[in-house]
Design an enzyme around this catalytic site. Structure first.
Site, PDB file in Angstrom:
ATOM      1  N   LYS A   1       0.832  -1.208   0.000  1.00 52.24           N
ATOM      2  CA  LYS A   1       0.000   0.000   0.000  1.00 52.24           C
ATOM      3  C   LYS A   1       0.862   1.251   0.000  1.00 52.24           C
ATOM      4  O   LYS A   1       1.820   1.359   0.768  1.00 52.24           O
ATOM      5  CB  LYS A   1      -0.920   0.032   1.221  1.00 52.24           C
ATOM      6  CG  LYS A   1      -1.860   1.233   1.211  1.00 52.24           C
ATOM      7  CD  LYS A   1      -2.655   1.339   2.487  1.00 52.24           C
ATOM      8  CE  LYS A   1      -1.817   1.841   3.633  1.00 52.24           C
ATOM      9  NZ  LYS A   1      -2.588   1.999   4.884  1.00 52.24           N
TER      10      LYS A   1
ATOM     11  N   ARG B   1     -10.323  -0.628   6.820  1.00 48.21           N
ATOM     12  CA  ARG B   1      -9.606  -1.565   7.707  1.00 48.21           C
ATOM     13  C   ARG B   1      -9.243  -0.909   9.034  1.00 48.21           C
ATOM     14  O   ARG B   1      -9.194  -1.557  10.078  1.00 48.21           O
ATOM     15  CB  ARG B   1      -8.409  -2.186   7.005  1.00 48.21           C
ATOM     16  CG  ARG B   1      -7.257  -1.276   6.579  1.00 48.21           C
ATOM     17  CD  ARG B   1      -6.285  -0.993   7.696  1.00 48.21           C
ATOM     18  NE  ARG B   1      -4.953  -0.651   7.247  1.00 48.21           N
ATOM     19  CZ  ARG B   1      -4.145   0.139   7.933  1.00 48.21           C
ATOM     20  NH1 ARG B   1      -4.546   0.733   9.051  1.00 48.21           N
ATOM     21  NH2 ARG B   1      -2.926   0.372   7.476  1.00 48.21           N
TER      22      ARG B   1
ATOM     23  N   GLN C   1     -11.999   9.110   9.854  1.00 46.57           N
ATOM     24  CA  GLN C   1     -11.930   8.068  10.878  1.00 46.57           C
ATOM     25  C   GLN C   1     -12.901   8.281  12.023  1.00 46.57           C
ATOM     26  O   GLN C   1     -13.345   7.314  12.650  1.00 46.57           O
ATOM     27  CB  GLN C   1     -10.505   7.920  11.392  1.00 46.57           C
ATOM     28  CG  GLN C   1      -9.680   6.943  10.590  1.00 46.57           C
ATOM     29  CD  GLN C   1     -10.368   5.597  10.384  1.00 46.57           C
ATOM     30  OE1 GLN C   1     -10.717   4.907  11.327  1.00 46.57           O
ATOM     31  NE2 GLN C   1     -10.556   5.211   9.133  1.00 46.57           N
TER      32      GLN C   1
ATOM     33  N   ASP D   1     -12.407  22.249  14.567  1.00 46.35           N
ATOM     34  CA  ASP D   1     -13.152  23.069  13.613  1.00 46.35           C
ATOM     35  C   ASP D   1     -14.650  22.905  13.838  1.00 46.35           C
ATOM     36  O   ASP D   1     -15.194  21.804  13.699  1.00 46.35           O
ATOM     37  CB  ASP D   1     -12.781  22.649  12.191  1.00 46.35           C
ATOM     38  CG  ASP D   1     -13.403  23.540  11.134  1.00 46.35           C
ATOM     39  OD1 ASP D   1     -14.626  23.429  10.940  1.00 46.35           O
ATOM     40  OD2 ASP D   1     -12.671  24.324  10.507  1.00 46.35           O
TER      41      ASP D   1
ATOM     42  N   ARG E   1     -16.652  21.490  10.842  1.00 41.85           N
ATOM     43  CA  ARG E   1     -16.421  20.068  10.589  1.00 41.85           C
ATOM     44  C   ARG E   1     -17.082  19.203  11.654  1.00 41.85           C
ATOM     45  O   ARG E   1     -17.608  18.132  11.352  1.00 41.85           O
ATOM     46  CB  ARG E   1     -14.925  19.767  10.517  1.00 41.85           C
ATOM     47  CG  ARG E   1     -14.220  20.429   9.342  1.00 41.85           C
ATOM     48  CD  ARG E   1     -12.797  19.928   9.219  1.00 41.85           C
ATOM     49  NE  ARG E   1     -12.761  18.550   8.764  1.00 41.85           N
ATOM     50  CZ  ARG E   1     -11.690  17.756   8.865  1.00 41.85           C
ATOM     51  NH1 ARG E   1     -10.585  18.214   9.431  1.00 41.85           N
ATOM     52  NH2 ARG E   1     -11.723  16.521   8.423  1.00 41.85           N
TER      53      ARG E   1
ATOM     54  N   GLY F   1      -5.018   8.078  16.353  1.00 42.69           N
ATOM     55  CA  GLY F   1      -4.526   9.231  15.614  1.00 42.69           C
ATOM     56  C   GLY F   1      -3.013   9.319  15.552  1.00 42.69           C
ATOM     57  O   GLY F   1      -2.452   9.870  14.611  1.00 42.69           O
TER      58      GLY F   1
ATOM     59  N   ASP G   1       0.267   8.120  14.562  1.00 43.77           N
ATOM     60  CA  ASP G   1       0.829   7.137  13.647  1.00 43.77           C
ATOM     61  C   ASP G   1       2.144   7.601  13.029  1.00 43.77           C
ATOM     62  O   ASP G   1       2.615   7.042  12.051  1.00 43.77           O
ATOM     63  CB  ASP G   1      -0.170   6.788  12.542  1.00 43.77           C
ATOM     64  CG  ASP G   1      -0.599   8.008  11.736  1.00 43.77           C
ATOM     65  OD1 ASP G   1      -0.145   9.128  12.046  1.00 43.77           O
ATOM     66  OD2 ASP G   1      -1.400   7.840  10.795  1.00 43.77           O
TER      67      ASP G   1
END
Length: 326
Positions: free
Chosen positions: A70, A114, A142, A165, A168, A226, A228
């Site tokens: 990927k 996934r 997510q 935000d 959002r 979050g 990563d």
């Protein structure tokens, strides 16, 4: 040699949020625990002068017919150009010959799927049996996928959303409310989300701790996904220390780029009793055994999840006659 090319709409048609897809991702964690997986570290390419980065993840499962590679990108100036900030594609290779079998032009859909399903796998074994309120920090893809996938393993009555935000977070609350048919409310603060939720999901790119241990309560489960990349964090170190059971997808990866970055290394992780999620899905560890426990799961996303969901989607696409052969 024939290569099958599948587009995002075709992949959405054949792979979605359902028990079979959940099982495919659950199996990926079990294979990792069983030592059946050859999985290199994440290859990260920093494109700082363009405000972007590219990650490459892959894994081979022993005995499998194919493996996935990927390529995922994040360019956070893209929204100003009218483009999504992230994208991805997957190349499926034959494990017998190494030749390309398929190209999945999913634009990040399979990664979103996934990742959401991985959160559900964690909650299946770690969340309390009775969940009234789900809290989610963040309002991106997510935030939506994690809550939608959670519905596969737990019933709940309402959702609290909080993001940086306002526009959002309003949109996220509206979307989830329509999808789930439940009350979804924008919270007044992060503290409110943490204190009122039995399941807390953190989905932000934060580099500062958002959740502190004083807000946690007995019986709560936290899925933090979050963080990563090195330097990211959503949980204060005290949150990890307060957990009665601390779980992650891959200890080595989480020490490098997950919430476990706050630990000094493998020794501290061992002393803290960190359990890999695969040990739980394989039945080697029971997961939550006390309703009063606080459980925390640190998910950074592993290459074996990408191979699992790619092979799952490809098998369904072939069965449905989807795609274009070249």
């Amino acid at each position: 040699m024939t290569v099958l090319v599948l587009t995002e709409p075709q992949l959405r048609e054949c792979a979605g949020i359902d028990p079979a897809a959940l099982a495919a991702v659950r199996d990926a964690f079990t294979w990792l625990h069983e030592g059946r997986v050859a999985m290199p570290p994440v290859m990260h390419i920093d494109i700082a002068d363009r405000g972007g980065d590219v990650d490459i993840k892959s894994a081979y499962v022993r005995g499998g017919y194919s493996l996935a590679v990927k390529i995922a990108s994040g360019f956070f100036g893209n929204p100003e150009r009218g483009l999504p900030s992230s994208s991805a594609m997957v190349v499926v290779l034959s494990a017998a010959t190494g030749f390309c079998e398929a190209v999945l032009l999913d634009n990040g859909y399979l990664t979103d799927l996934r990742t959401g399903l991985a959160g559900a796998v964690a909650a299946e074994r770690l969340a309390p049996r009775r969940v009234r309120t789900v809290g989610v920090l963040g309002a991106g893809a997510q935030a939506r996928y994690q809550v939608r996938c959670l519905r596969l393993v737990r019933e709940f009555e309402r959702v609290l959303v909080k993001a940086r935000d306002a526009g959002r977070e309003d949109a996220c609350a509206r979307d989830l409310g329509e999808d789930l048919g439940l009350p979804v409310t924008v919270a007044t603060s992060i503290e409110q989300v943490v204190r009122e939720s039995e399941v807390l999901i953190t989905t932000t790119p934060s580099r500062e701790a958002l959740v502190v241990p004083e807000w946690l309560h007995p019986g709560q489960h936290v899925t933090a996904m979050g963080s990563d990349l090195p330097g990211k964090r959503e949980l204060a170190a005290g949150v990890l220390r307060r957990a009665d059971l601390l779980v992650c997808d891959r200890v080595s990866q989480c020490l490098a780029m997950g919430e476990l970055q706050s630990m000094s290394g493998n020794r501290e992780a061992e002393d803290a009793g960190v359990v890999e999620l695969g040990a739980i899905t394989a039945g080697a560890h029971p997961g939550r055994t006390d309703d009063a426990w606080i459980t925390v799961c640190d998910l950074t996303g592993t290459g074996v999840q990408d191979t699992a969901i790619a092979n799952f989607a490809l098998a369904r696409a072939r069965a449905a006659g989807l795609g274009t052969a070249f």
